[in-house]
Design an enzyme around this catalytic site. Structure first.
Site, PDB file in Angstrom:
ATOM      1  CB  THR A   1      -0.942   0.041   1.221  1.00 28.38           C
ATOM      2  OG1 THR A   1      -0.194   0.391   2.390  1.00 28.38           O
ATOM      3  CG2 THR A   1      -1.626  -1.299   1.434  1.00 28.38           C
TER       4      THR A   1
ATOM      5  CG  ASP B   1      -4.356   9.306   3.748  1.00 25.74           C
ATOM      6  OD1 ASP B   1      -3.892   9.077   4.886  1.00 25.74           O
ATOM      7  OD2 ASP B   1      -4.586  10.455   3.341  1.00 25.74           O
TER       8      ASP B   1
ATOM      9  CG  ASN C   1       7.274   1.395   6.857  1.00 27.23           C
ATOM     10  OD1 ASN C   1       8.295   1.676   7.467  1.00 27.23           O
ATOM     11  ND2 ASN C   1       7.077   1.764   5.594  1.00 27.23           N
TER      12      ASN C   1
ATOM     13  CE  LYS D   1     -10.133   0.572  18.217  1.00 24.57           C
ATOM     14  NZ  LYS D   1     -11.121   1.598  18.628  1.00 24.57           N
TER      15      LYS D   1
ATOM     16  CB  SER E   1       8.621   2.816  17.621  1.00 23.63           C
ATOM     17  OG  SER E   1       8.937   3.918  18.435  1.00 23.63           O
TER      18      SER E   1
ATOM     19  CE1 TYR F   1       8.822  10.029  13.047  1.00 19.09           C
ATOM     20  CE2 TYR F   1      10.753   9.854  14.460  1.00 19.09           C
ATOM     21  CZ  TYR F   1       9.975   9.359  13.435  1.00 19.09           C
ATOM     22  OH  TYR F   1      10.333   8.200  12.802  1.00 19.09           O
TER      23      TYR F   1
ATOM     24  CE  LYS G   1       7.514   6.657  14.083  1.00 23.30           C
ATOM     25  NZ  LYS G   1       6.741   5.738  13.203  1.00 23.30           N
TER      26      LYS G   1
ATOM     27  CB  THR H   1      14.877   5.494   3.943  1.00 21.22           C
ATOM     28  OG1 THR H   1      14.867   6.384   5.067  1.00 21.22           O
ATOM     29  CG2 THR H   1      15.106   4.072   4.439  1.00 21.22           C
TER      30      THR H   1
END
Length: 274
Positions: free
Chosen positions: A31, A54, A81, A114, A132, A146, A150, A181
């Protein structure tokens, strides 16, 4: 063969993990907010489903899980992620930005969990992995929101693990360090508000002032580590990724233990007298 639903597969560790899971012979629901960025993973492969997602949109969350269940019969492994960085001194943080950050990282994770849990509970099996960051432990200046998002994920996942263990479902928190990344590029945002008094602290971490050094972490190796952890009989509750994360965590925990010892008498002094 199991079915993995992975959020945030357009780049980075999410992309590397999707590729690794596909190579291992499993089904993958890959996704991204823009489906075109993961469409190539599904080309000519009926074990891969590319889905626009999203995680802040409840309708898209429901639709993605429903499509996974219709195509593959269910979701066995959920990897949350999806996310991005946000830099600001606490006072500089813009309210709308902060809410979106938590909607993506924390509430997005909750929505995904959920959505997949009814199926996992029915099968009495499954694995949930929430990303995290070492920032949750390290709490660097300029990344307070941030780190807070986390940390919220870590607290929730710890409780979730205890709730799910009797049902045959595992829950794991992953704390990565620095990986090669685009986290320090496209995936990094910051406040529009700038306060001069923070120039020497949070200001040093603003996008225009930071020079990113090469990261130690290899996303492909992180992907293999996650697969190994998920498939282990004793799936870990907490997994650090990267030598930098491991060393930072060990140093911080030791410092906290030392501080706890120094203030032990004061801590104990708040009990009722015997």
């Amino acid at each position: 063969m199991t079915t993995w639903l992975i959020t945030g597969c357009s780049t980075g560790i999410g992309r590397a993990l999707a590729e690794a899971v596909i190579a291992a012979g499993h089904n993958v629901v890959a996704t991204a907010r823009d489906r075109e960025k993961v469409a190539d993973l599904a080309e000519g492969n009926n074990r891969v489903l590319a889905v626009a997602l999203d995680v802040t949109d409840p309708a898209q969350v429901t639709a993605a899980v429903a499509e996974a269940e219709k195509t593959f019969g269910g979701v066995d492994v959920l990897i949350h992620n999806a996310g991005y960085g946000y830099r600001a001194a606490v006072e500089e943080g813009d309210e709308a930005d902060i809410r979106l950050l938590f909607d993506t990282h924390f509430f997005g994770s909750v929505a995904m969990i959920k959505a997949v849990l009814p199926g996992m509970r029915a099968r009495r099996s499954g694995a949930i992995v929430n990303f995290s960051s070492i920032a949750a432990t390290y709490t660097p200046v300029g990344s307070g929101y941030y780190a807070a998002a986390k940390a919220a994920i870590e607290g929730m996942t710890g409780s979730l693990r205890g709730e799910l263990e009797p049902l045959g479902i595992s829950a794991t928190v992953v704390e990565p360090g620095g990986f090669a990344t685009d986290f320090g590029g496209r995936s990094l945002t910051q406040s529009t508000t700038v306060i001069a008094d923070y120039a020497g602290t949070a200001g040093k971490r603003r996008i225009e002032t930071v020079v990113n050094s090469p990261a130690k972490g290899d996303p492909a190796k992180a992907a293999q580590a996650i697969i190994r952890a998920v498939e282990a009989e004793d799936t870990p509750a907490f997994l650090l990724l990267g030598s930098d994360a491991l060393e930072a965590y060990q140093k911080i925990v030791q410092a906290r233990l030392d501080s706890t010892s120094n203030w032990e008498a004061l801590s104990r002094s708040t009990d009722f007298d015997a």
